[in-house]
Enzyme design. Sequence first.
Site, PDB file in Angstrom:
ATOM      1  N   SER A 179       0.734  -1.175   0.031  1.00 54.90           N
ATOM      2  CA  SER A 179       0.006   0.026   0.124  1.00 54.90           C
ATOM      3  C   SER A 179       0.849   1.203  -0.068  1.00 54.90           C
ATOM      4  O   SER A 179       2.116   1.087  -0.029  1.00 54.90           O
ATOM      5  CB  SER A 179      -0.726  -0.092   1.181  1.00 54.90           C
ATOM      6  OG  SER A 179      -0.058  -0.045   2.436  1.00 54.90           O
ATOM      7  N   TYR A 180       0.214   2.376  -0.073  1.00 53.82           N
ATOM      8  CA  TYR A 180       0.974   3.671  -0.156  1.00 53.82           C
ATOM      9  C   TYR A 180       2.062   3.860   1.068  1.00 53.82           C
ATOM     10  O   TYR A 180       1.480   3.670   2.259  1.00 53.82           O
ATOM     11  CB  TYR A 180      -0.064   4.846   0.007  1.00 53.82           C
ATOM     12  CG  TYR A 180       0.426   6.219  -0.142  1.00 53.82           C
ATOM     13  CD1 TYR A 180       0.814   6.789  -1.597  1.00 53.82           C
ATOM     14  CD2 TYR A 180       0.580   7.034   0.821  1.00 53.82           C
ATOM     15  CE1 TYR A 180       1.445   7.816  -1.837  1.00 53.82           C
ATOM     16  CE2 TYR A 180       1.187   8.313   0.698  1.00 53.82           C
ATOM     17  CZ  TYR A 180       1.642   8.518  -0.847  1.00 53.82           C
ATOM     18  OH  TYR A 180       2.359   9.750  -0.911  1.00 53.82           O
TER      19      TYR A 180
END
Length: 644
Positions: free
Chosen positions: A350-351
């Site tokens: 994820s980010y």
Amino acid sequence: MKVLCVAEKNKISKSVSASLSRNNFQSRNTKSKYVKNYSFRFNFPQWGDCDVIMTAVSGHIMQKEIPSDYGWGKVPNDSLFKCPIVTRYGDDNAKKIAENISELAKSSDVLMIWTDCDREGEYIGWEILKAAQEGNSSFTLDNVYRARFSHLESKHIYSAACNPVRLDKLAIDAVDTRMEIDLRTGYCFTRLLTDSFRNVIKSDSVDDDNNNGNSTKNKKKNDKMISYGNCQFPTLGFVVDRFRRIKYFKEEEFWGIDLNLKKDRKKFPFIWERNRLFDRLQTVCIYQNCINEQSDNVVVKHVSTNPTTRYAPLPLTTVELQKDCSRYFKFSAKDTLQVAENLYTKGLISYPRTETDSFPRSMDFRHFITMQTASSEWGEYSSSLLNETNHKFRVPRRGKHDDEAHPPIHPVGYADNLTGKEKTIYEYVVRRFLASCSLDATGSMTSIKVQWATETFHSTGLVVLERNYLDIFKWDHWDSSKKGLPNVAVGEHIQISDATISSGKTAPPQPLTETELISLMDVNGIGTDATIADHIDKILTREYIIKQKLGSGKSSKEVFHPTILGYGLADGFGKLGFNNISLTKPFMRKDMENDLADICQGSKPKGQVLKETLDVYRDAYTITDEKVSTLVNAYKTALNHSRS
DNA sequence: GCAAGGTC
């Protein structure tokens, strides 16, 4: 109705488009390679069925600049405290992005901002509004909509679309204030420092002998850049502070009593409750007294066994990732962020820039754990977490930080073909995620206290009962004590094997590791999760600090030392006699952060904060300018000390 | 040539 939506980055605009359109959207390229335009229909409660175009920016569009009339050498440095400031496109790509928004705005009735829910996001929203106004002047702060969302779950995004608010002008003011202060002070001090050190220090990379410094062009090229930044200098300050504590460390001798007890033909070391005394005579007196009163045995005063827990790790933030990758793999913070970004763009994690250490309540953990069952290394462990009968899974603990924009870092895809740093960091993220979904480790801690005449001694022993998360998070070590404890009961007398007076010397602290530096910056608010690595890298390239390997083999670590230049600057600034401020300590930044929070609260106007803060820096600048020879001399002194 | 903050 036509609605134009704009997010902070393409990734978000794509995801929001997919949610609102239920995966029924068209995608078009724009002139910018980072951004696409997505079109779909959505039924907004306030406008009914609408044609929606959703696009994005790529971070900030505009950049503040000092006008060219106020170029280096053209004006007195301190005129930068009051000169006008211009804004221009950050780069060519930013211009293309702005043009895309202006063009789309022409045919739009509604503008809805979908930037991250933080201060910078609010400001980027303002930049988007400005770009939209170029094409459609009917958009204003009073009619632009702002969607508030903290993660990308469909229901949440749908609700954000249906309940928009307005842009927060106060947050925009706060960011504007920070930008202006950093720009003016950074440029002003950088020019002064670079110019002042021009003939004192030469850049290594040029042939000084062939250049007598007459040509301005050559001067520029050959100058060593001595930059000042409101984050660079406090960062340098942390390194210098530690260096000073080591340099001025005075070792002290201390004394203690080492006690070994004997039971069942085994020896057990016990620790003196007073630990150590800095007075030899006192230690000897106590020791003699014990020998005289009770020469060959001690009495057990206390035995207890208590359950103990070692908590599974919290969900992963950027700063924690950088700290652990520095500690376990010796990766620089900058490398770690770079590699994590590659993994993010490959769709594997994820980010990677987040301050949030608790997962959204709606997070589907099973989905992400299931992906990892394919692994030959941690697949089996992942399966065991999913097995409902053994109850190994638990919802991760919740930390106290939430940036309201991104979830903690976690794997979102599976790969087994990675190499090098990507492989290492991916494995770390996966194992950390699985560990946070695992039960805490449990053990039992036994503690024994014995009395020898007037003195108390103790010993503790750990037995690990259930390893749980430790089995997957292999970098965390928590093991049963090797030595063990004697089997004793309260009131029992135990024979003394030997008791001796020991002595030692206090040791200076170790030089600062990158892990510690990141922590110091984080807790003191120097930089953000996205920029901490940049600031460290910047003062490395400016040659204010250097990285060195300390020790050898497995226990070796990399530490920071100030260079002569870095030390000279910090020392010199300390000698200038500012009025209760320091440019190499984090307090000014903290004060500014508090002021920015006040602007956001509406309790202080932007103009007042700007004036007050710039006045403080301007005073500091005036003093620095007057006493610049003190600064240069501090560097020369440091240089001479290093040579002698 | 110079800051810090976004993002790719």
